[in-house]
Scaffold this motif. Structure first.
Motif, PDB file in Angstrom:
ATOM      1  N   GLU A 171     -10.591   2.877   4.321  1.00  0.00           N
ATOM      2  CA  GLU A 171      -9.842   2.346   4.182  1.00  0.00           C
ATOM      3  C   GLU A 171      -9.364   2.250   2.335  1.00  0.00           C
ATOM      4  O   GLU A 171     -10.138   2.478   1.886  1.00  0.00           O
ATOM      5  CB  GLU A 171     -10.102   1.236   5.038  1.00  0.00           C
ATOM      6  N   ILE A 202      -4.717   3.191  -1.757  1.00  0.00           N
ATOM      7  CA  ILE A 202      -5.453   5.056  -2.198  1.00  0.00           C
ATOM      8  C   ILE A 202      -4.937   5.582  -3.238  1.00  0.00           C
ATOM      9  O   ILE A 202      -3.574   4.415  -3.874  1.00  0.00           O
ATOM     10  CB  ILE A 202      -4.956   5.996  -0.868  1.00  0.00           C
ATOM     11  N   HIS A 216       3.782   6.102   5.228  1.00  0.00           N
ATOM     12  CA  HIS A 216       4.768   5.457   3.822  1.00  0.00           C
ATOM     13  C   HIS A 216       3.521   4.264   3.988  1.00  0.00           C
ATOM     14  O   HIS A 216       3.652   3.229   2.884  1.00  0.00           O
ATOM     15  CB  HIS A 216       6.286   4.825   4.111  1.00  0.00           C
ATOM     16  N   GLU A 217       2.916   3.217   5.468  1.00  0.00           N
ATOM     17  CA  GLU A 217       2.792   2.441   4.944  1.00  0.00           C
ATOM     18  C   GLU A 217       0.996   2.572   5.055  1.00  0.00           C
ATOM     19  O   GLU A 217       0.697   1.787   4.576  1.00  0.00           O
ATOM     20  CB  GLU A 217       2.798   1.313   7.058  1.00  0.00           C
ATOM     21  N   ARG A 218       0.300   3.706   5.679  1.00  0.00           N
ATOM     22  CA  ARG A 218      -0.636   4.008   4.949  1.00  0.00           C
ATOM     23  C   ARG A 218      -0.631   3.693   3.359  1.00  0.00           C
ATOM     24  O   ARG A 218      -2.044   4.035   2.892  1.00  0.00           O
ATOM     25  CB  ARG A 218      -1.099   4.776   6.040  1.00  0.00           C
ATOM     26  N   GLY A 219       0.353   4.020   2.754  1.00  0.00           N
ATOM     27  CA  GLY A 219       0.287   4.654   1.238  1.00  0.00           C
ATOM     28  C   GLY A 219      -0.700   5.761   0.620  1.00  0.00           C
ATOM     29  O   GLY A 219      -0.841   5.548  -0.919  1.00  0.00           O
ATOM     30  N   ASN A 268      -2.224  -2.744   0.675  1.00  0.00           N
ATOM     31  CA  ASN A 268      -2.962  -1.780   1.333  1.00  0.00           C
ATOM     32  C   ASN A 268      -2.752  -0.267   0.616  1.00  0.00           C
ATOM     33  O   ASN A 268      -3.203   0.655   0.996  1.00  0.00           O
ATOM     34  CB  ASN A 268      -3.233  -1.270   3.006  1.00  0.00           C
ATOM     35  N   LYS A 269      -1.651  -0.670  -0.373  1.00  0.00           N
ATOM     36  CA  LYS A 269      -1.081   0.035  -1.017  1.00  0.00           C
ATOM     37  C   LYS A 269      -0.979   0.260  -3.124  1.00  0.00           C
ATOM     38  O   LYS A 269      -1.625  -1.031  -3.076  1.00  0.00           O
ATOM     39  CB  LYS A 269       1.061   0.680  -0.520  1.00  0.00           C
ATOM     40  N   THR A 270      -0.817   1.317  -3.214  1.00  0.00           N
ATOM     41  CA  THR A 270      -0.592   0.876  -5.027  1.00  0.00           C
ATOM     42  C   THR A 270       0.109   1.893  -5.304  1.00  0.00           C
ATOM     43  O   THR A 270       1.145   2.222  -5.110  1.00  0.00           O
ATOM     44  CB  THR A 270      -1.826   2.036  -4.929  1.00  0.00           C
ATOM     45  N   GLU A 330      11.284  -3.212  -0.437  1.00  0.00           N
ATOM     46  CA  GLU A 330      10.958  -4.011   0.619  1.00  0.00           C
ATOM     47  C   GLU A 330      10.453  -5.090   0.686  1.00  0.00           C
ATOM     48  O   GLU A 330       9.804  -5.808   1.170  1.00  0.00           O
ATOM     49  CB  GLU A 330       9.717  -2.563   1.733  1.00  0.00           C
ATOM     50  N   PRO A 373      -5.599   9.821   5.891  1.00  0.00           N
ATOM     51  CA  PRO A 373      -6.318   9.179   7.005  1.00  0.00           C
ATOM     52  C   PRO A 373      -7.005   9.906   8.028  1.00  0.00           C
ATOM     53  O   PRO A 373      -7.245   9.464   9.061  1.00  0.00           O
ATOM     54  CB  PRO A 373      -5.242   7.537   7.665  1.00  0.00           C
TER      55      PRO A 373
END
Lengths: 276, 276, 276, 276
Positions: D222, D225, C202-205, D271-273, D40, D190
């Protein structure tokens, strides 16, 4: 308190604005919202989760006055659904529901299981769920269906789940529960309608098979599709191997469909679904 | 040198032993082998890659003497196949083949492209491949097919690839190239046979669509399936969106099927394939 | 009678021929065969299902004389495996095994369940399987592991299945059961090794999560991978939603891996598997 | 005229209502809307397609006055994007873009291709797209990057697409194009960050490989994503076979990601979409 709101109506200008004003004036706050306009059919769909404290029927009345006449408005405090499960002999879909029910993961209370064979009785009773056998022995199709209907009338349920119930329901039966019966079909609809789809799939030599969860309308194999999934097969697999491979997909597809339905994420329009 | 051996025959005791003895006596070494027995049809399939130095026709004769009478025996030095591509207007499958051809990734030589429209002429000629337009204008279906046949006779090819060729081939035409014509069908067969499967899929409200690569037999939409794949769709997508989503699947499925066929990994038996 | 034969040895010329001669001379008939040569490591793998009537240990001795010295030869009459399941609190993988076990679909006998919490006791006992609680309370890691080992020694089992057993096993423990412990890891290895992979995902998306079934070697998160599968996730899902979505995948992946292992389709070599 | 509106701001009560009032007062009509609240991070995301006739910058100013201070507001008439493609030697992703560009299916104009090798020059020029070679010969990493930057400054582009550009971009370079560089990474991030992920995947013995499209931030591997997809592999495949299987996935994933980005469906936060 948390409420779910679902609106389904003819598309008009300013619908989101109108709804949002009423939501706001009633002291409600959106937790999440989704809208979709089906331009082909000029139809507007909206689902919102809201937090606040309202009188639901008054709120629906207010909304109704500002929405197109044909508007379907569903508003409820968020709650677990009550369901009845129909089954025959296979345990994989029913077992999956029972396991999820027992750990609170199924967003529903299973009020009872009705089956046309007693094969699953021991399994169901392990989980302290009432099991009713309505055997087809000595009964015509009509008589059997009537007996099932009479049994079902003892319960107050939101949805009826056919967890591999291997009987075709008559239009009369289905008419009692419009958009309330969910079936898992052991094929990747619309392919392989009819008896033993795995045998059909094997004979056709397909390389992927699947399962389909759908609302039951007049015909057991038709009706609005909720969700589908697939699994790869190959020439080494006989139809029984395909059937076995299909079982994992069947139970996952049914379970996913029930999550969507019980969360009030599914709209039915004609033979299709809109899913948020 | 590397050879491919394919055997397809009635199943009998000791077939692997017999073949292995002949392979061994001819100084060949297995690089890889696969066997499959279809017990339902009592049929044995074997594919081997072998290294050594043999006279292929003598080797086949020797094998033939030790195998059941009906045995199909294919043995060849490993080589690129020669292919002809038929197309209409859509460029995604053809373009994918041309790109792969240009970098040597396609295990085949594209001898030429034959089309019933000139839309793709500039694309094909960019890659220095002969493009032949055989327009349907002023031609009956029979006349057009005859013209295509005459053009095809100029080439010596192993396989004919229908890369979104939107014409139905007659049984007469197909009879000239048994197990030699590979089609990409823009649907997840056997669902949505017929015209515009994406429109059909949209109308049925399915949640997954797919594509199917198959050998062409009498009917464009039937024939032994080589490979299939799927992609998820949803209520937001009109049929043109589905078509667009389908294009990526179509070209990947066709490309995967051709890899299997050109590597001689595919056996056809009746309406099915065995794929190693 | 039906036998499974598995051979794993240094690759040499004529291995299939040698094996086939011995099979033939012992009056056995192949029902199915598969071979694979790992050219990189010069290693030959073969699996055959055979029908006939042999003295297994004599047959293995004969084979052994004709195969390379290092050959691993497994030959057994086809039978259900005996297994022990280790679990903690989550019921989805264990529940799936119990349901399959109860209908005879699991190709194994569950001899008992050992857990470090009593949460799953009622579920296991519903199915009349012995449940042993070995609490970690007042025990050091070493003491707890020793207590588990002592309990396990009471059983004679073929495989130990970690059905969401949330304890890391020490190398000492694992050394007792080489290639015998199968774990379901709640991530798409090798991504997200370590604690709470769903939170990490989840944190890495990421847009896809998965699960991995593998043999346990020294480290709980490593070891030869048997099978993996994935499910799509999106930005709307918190890590608990991902965890829920992951559960269906976890149990399917574990179940598929066990089918492969119990059917003796899996070879382990170093940190990899060869699967027929 | 059709406009796209994207709003990204701190979550507050009544945001949808405020936006909808302004939309309505400006004579605009929603064609479609999507919202998402990331609870969040207390962040609100909204995307709308609207039809009407507005002065875009005035409209944005009005909106801005009614939204939280930190609000990111994007509003534009719907149009094709202008892009620059960077590549090295592999033709599959670039070829796919060129084919789609040539038939108008790519929602973008390819202004030019910049490469560090001349391998792809003939391919690019077939499609009448400017190709610029900036060889690394005799240049330090910094000098080469500077030369690329200088070339890029000649173009006015919306996005830079790394279509298998096998050079690592420095933080300095990337800082020039925040959220503007899209990369296709040949692994299922990852997992297998770093050199030759297919070799890493082969060595680890995974059963599924994948590809990841992401925005480039400081580190090539990184960044947020956008989309991912996978393909099954098996023990028969060497790492070059995996690489070949991966190519079809890579180009499809990149193509899908570009569709999402060019349609302004993607929000980047940290770091998310968030993708509508």
């Amino acid at each position: 308190m948390n409420y779910i709101l679902k609106i389904d109506c003819f598309d008009e200008k300013g619908l989101i604005l109108r709804v949002s004003e009423i939501v706001f004036k009633n002291g409600l706050n959106y937790v999440s919202t989704s809208e979709f306009v089906d331009h082909e059919n000029e139809r507007f769909y909206m689902r919102a989760v809201m937090v606040g404290d309202i009188n639901v029927s008054e709120f629906k009345n207010t909304l109704s006055a500002f929405l197109p006449r044909d508007a379907g408005i569903f508003c409820e405090e968020i709650r677990k659904k009550d369901i009845i499960v129909l089954a025959t002999k296979e345990n994989h879909c029913l077992g999956d529901l029972l396991i999820k029910h027992s750990s609170g993961e199924l967003n529903a209370n299973i009020l009872g299981v009705v089956a046309n064979h007693d094969t699953l009785k021991p399994l169901v009773e392990k989980f302290d769920i009432p099991f009713t056998l309505i055997s087809t022995e000595n009964l015509s199709r009509e008589e059997h269906e009537l007996a099932v209907l009479n049994e079902l009338k003892k319960y107050k349920f939101d949805y009826m789940v056919l967890a591999k119930y291997m009987r075709i329901l008559s239009p009369n039966f289905v008419a009692n529960y419009p958009k309330k019966i969910i079936n898992i079909h052991h094929s990747f609809l619309p392919a392989f309608i009819g008896a033993n789809p795995y045998k059909q799939a094997h004979e056709r030599g397909v390389k992927i098979i699947g399962a389909t969860a759908h609302f039951v309308t007049n015909d057991l194999d038709e009706g609005p599709i909720i969700t589908q999934d697939v699994v790869r097969v190959n020439h080494e697999m006989g139809w029984k191997d395909m059937q076995k491979a299909g079982r994992n997909v069947e139970k996952t597809v049914l379970s996913n469909a029930l999550d969507l339905v019980f969360d009030e994420r599914v709209f039915v329009h004609g033979n299709k679904t809109v899913i948020f």
